[in-house]
Structure formats: structure tokens, C-alpha cells
Scaffold this motif. Structure first.
Motif, short mmCIF file in Angstrom:
data_model
loop_
_atom_site.label_atom_id
_atom_site.label_comp_id
_atom_site.label_asym_id
_atom_site.label_seq_id
_atom_site.Cartn_x
_atom_site.Cartn_y
_atom_site.Cartn_z
N LEU A 51 0.86 -1.24 0.11
CA LEU A 51 0.11 -0.14 0.04
C LEU A 51 0.95 1.44 -0.08
N PRO A 52 2.19 1.24 0.38
CA PRO A 52 2.70 2.53 0.34
C PRO A 52 2.96 3.11 -1.14
N LEU A 53 2.99 2.17 -1.96
CA LEU A 53 2.91 2.76 -3.26
C LEU A 53 1.96 3.50 -4.00
N SER A 54 0.56 3.32 -3.21
CA SER A 54 -0.36 4.29 -3.72
C SER A 54 -0.24 5.57 -3.11
N PHE A 55 0.46 6.09 -2.12
CA PHE A 55 0.62 7.26 -1.51
C PHE A 55 2.03 7.70 -1.62
N SER A 56 2.94 6.97 -2.45
CA SER A 56 4.12 7.49 -2.72
C SER A 56 4.21 8.66 -3.65
N GLY A 57 3.38 8.52 -4.68
CA GLY A 57 3.44 9.47 -5.70
C GLY A 57 2.65 10.73 -5.45
N VAL A 58 1.55 10.58 -4.73
CA VAL A 58 0.83 11.61 -4.32
C VAL A 58 1.47 12.70 -3.21
N THR A 59 2.19 11.68 -2.54
CA THR A 59 3.17 12.59 -1.53
C THR A 59 4.28 13.37 -2.00
N LEU A 60 4.84 12.67 -2.91
CA LEU A 60 5.98 13.45 -3.70
C LEU A 60 5.43 14.56 -4.25
N SER A 61 4.42 14.53 -4.86
CA SER A 61 3.61 15.78 -5.77
C SER A 61 3.32 16.71 -4.63
N PHE A 62 2.92 16.37 -3.35
CA PHE A 62 2.38 17.29 -2.42
C PHE A 62 3.52 18.02 -1.90
#
Length: 309
Positions: free
Chosen positions: A18-29
Motif C-alpha cells: 500500500l505505500p506505493l499508492s501514496f508515494s506518488g501523491v506524497t511526492l507531488s504534494f
């Protein structure tokens, strides 16, 4: 719900991925927060929630689809045996959970778009809603053939979908929701995160290369063979790292920005070394979990580097 049932559902949702799902949105944030101080934290929270719900939906649908098609079996499959295969979770329960997470994903995604995009801009609003519906449909159809064979069973389609959804949708899409703008250098981060997530899928496909092929699931790893699949894996990671490097160069303020990035690179080096010499396919499970953690660390390293003065 019994404790044993909770354990089976945790297995089914694949908590370790599941960390894959919020890795990208956290990076862009993190990038958008550095560039525009007024980025709404609520938008980020619902980006994370929606991404998590969609990945859980995809994981549950994957288990259901692989069970009814026979991919998940007791013969050559090396990956973790799923509770649905042993009847610990029924097909009926899985169908209900697919429906439940489809609804939750739509509600969360719709609220995300509603509070991020003004409903007065109706064309963009409708386009984003259609995007959420497309994500839900794609999450299900990856392993469940609705009108045809699952697209995840077609050579290259699984890799392409992961690249698009975990790369461009996750990074570029969330960046637009945060800032209402597109920036060319964010494409580099989308490319980087997309390729890294493809490498996670490739580990999964290398692990089950024989079983997948024998049961009609044709992947790039199956097409290339294990040796070339390892090369494909390494090239994907190297291009991803190079893309991240260019992003930092374009946004470079001082040499200290490189420190978190370089630290994360060491983990990739050790990962690549292990993959090259890995022969026991059962060890791919451990390496997959490690890579998920490395990708999350990598995303944080680039995001945090923006704030180093």
C-alpha cells in the motif's frame, strides 16, 4: 468479525504494497507545497485516501480474478497463497468487497475533485469525475475479464497500466489537483515513479513466470525470460533514477539537496545487486517488499530535497 477473518482480509488487501499508492501523491504534494505555500492539506489527505482505496480495490479484484481464472493454484505458483483460493474468504464475500471499495473509491474521489476543482469549471470537473470512473474500471478489469480477457493477462498491458496510474495519474494528476497547473518537470517525476512501480510488478511477474505462462497470463517477464526480465528490471530502475536526477538538477539550489537523493540511491544499488544474483524465486517475495519501501523512501528524498536551503 473474527480475528482470523481480519488476518485473511489483511492478506487480501496486501498491506505491504500500500505505500506505493501514496508515494506518488506524497511526492507531488511536497513539491507543490514548496512552490505554492497555500496548497490545501485536505486535498492531499483525500488524494491519499482515494489512492489507497483504489489500490485495495485493485488488489482484491486481482485475487478474485486470479482465483476464477486458475492463475492462483497449488502447482507452480510461488507467490503467497491467497485466502480466497483456500475458501477462507468466499467468492461472494469478495464480490461484495469489490462493490464496496468501488463505491468508496468513487465517493472519496468525487469529494476530492469537488473540493479541489470548482464545480463552476464544469468541463474540467466532469473530466476528472470520468477519470475516477476510469480508474475504478481499470482497477477491476486488470484481472477480471468483463467483456473480454483481463488486460493484465496481455503482454505489456499490465506494465503500461501500472506506469500510467502509479506514474502520471498519481504524480501529475495529484499535482494538478494541488496547484491547478501543469509543470514540465513534474513529467520527469511521473516517469520516474511510474517506472519504479513497473519494476515492482516485474518482480511479481518474474516470481510467477512459469505459472503465469502455463495458465494464459502473458507478461513481459514471460516473453523475455528470467535473464532478460532482470535486465528490463534494472533498466527501468536506472531510467527512473536518471529522471529524478534531472528533476533535482533543474531545481537545484545547493549541493545539500543531493544528500537525501544519494542516500536513497544506495538502497537501489543493493536491490539491483540482489536481483542480479537471485536464483531462488521464493526470495522475490522479500525483494518485492523491500523495493516498495525503497520507492517510498526515494519519493520522500526528492520531495524533502526541495526544502533544503
Amino acid at each position: 468479525m473474527k480475528k482470523s477473518n481480519i488476518k485473511y482480509w489483511i492478506n487480501t488487501i496486501r498491506l505491504e504494497t500500500l505505500p506505493l499508492s501514496f508515494s506518488g501523491v506524497t511526492l507531488s504534494f511536497l513539491v507543490s507545497k514548496f512552490r505554492e505555500k497555500n496548497v490545501n492539506v485536505i486535498t492531499y489527505i483525500f488524494c491519499v485516501i482515494t489512492a489507497l482505496l483504489l489500490q485495495v480495490l485493485a488488489n482484491i479484484s486481482n485475487d478474485y480474478g486470479d482465483c476464477i481464472t486458475g492463475i492462483d493454484n497449488n502447482y507452480k505458483r510461488i507467490g503467497p497463497k491467497r485466502p480466497i483460493h483456500y475458501g477462507l474468504i468466499s467468492l461472494s464475500e469478495m464480490k461484495k468487497s469489490i462493490f464496496l471499495f468501488s463505491i468508496l473509491s468513487f465517493l472519496s474521489g468525487s469529494y476530492l475533485i469537488y473540493q479541489s476543482i470548482s464545480y463552476k469549471n464544469i468541463s474540467i470537473f466532469i473530466f476528472c469525475i470520468l477519470g475516477i470512473l476510469f480508474c475504478i474500471f481499470s482497477s477491476i478489469k486488470y484481472s477480471i475479464g468483463i467483456w473480454s480477457i483481463p488486460y493484465g493477462y496481455i503482454v505489456g498491458m499490465g506494465d503500461l497500466s501500472v506506469f500510467i496510474f502509479f506514474g502520471f495519474f498519481s504524480v501529475l494528476g495529484s499535482y494538478f489537483l494541488y496547484t491547478h497547473t501543469f509543470c514540465m518537470d513534474i513529467f520527469l517525476l511521473s516517469l520516474s515513479m511510474g517506472l519504479l512501480n513497473v519494476s515492482v510488478l516485474n518482480i511479481n511477474n518474474m516470481r510467477d513466470i512459469e505459472n503465469d505462462y502455463d495458465n494464459g497470463k502473458y507478461t513481459i517477464a514471460g516473453l523475455l525470460g528470467i535473464k532478460r526480465a532482470k535486465l528490463y528490471h534494472i533498466i527501468s530502475i536506472l531510467i527512473a533514477i536518471f529522471s529524478g536526477m534531472i528533476f533535482i538538477l533543474l531545481n537545484n539550489k545547493n549541493i545539500y539537496q543531493w544528500v537525501p537523493f544519494i542516500i536513497s540511491i544506495f538502497f537501489f544499488v543493493f536491490h539491483i545487486k540482489r536481483i542480479i544474483f537471485l536464483e531462488d524465486k521464493k526470495l522475490f517475495n522479500l525483494e518485492l517488499r523491500r523495493l516498495v519501501s525503497i520507492i517510498f523512501l526515494y519519493g520522500l528524498s526528492i520531495g524533502i530535497s526541495n526544502f533544503i536551503n
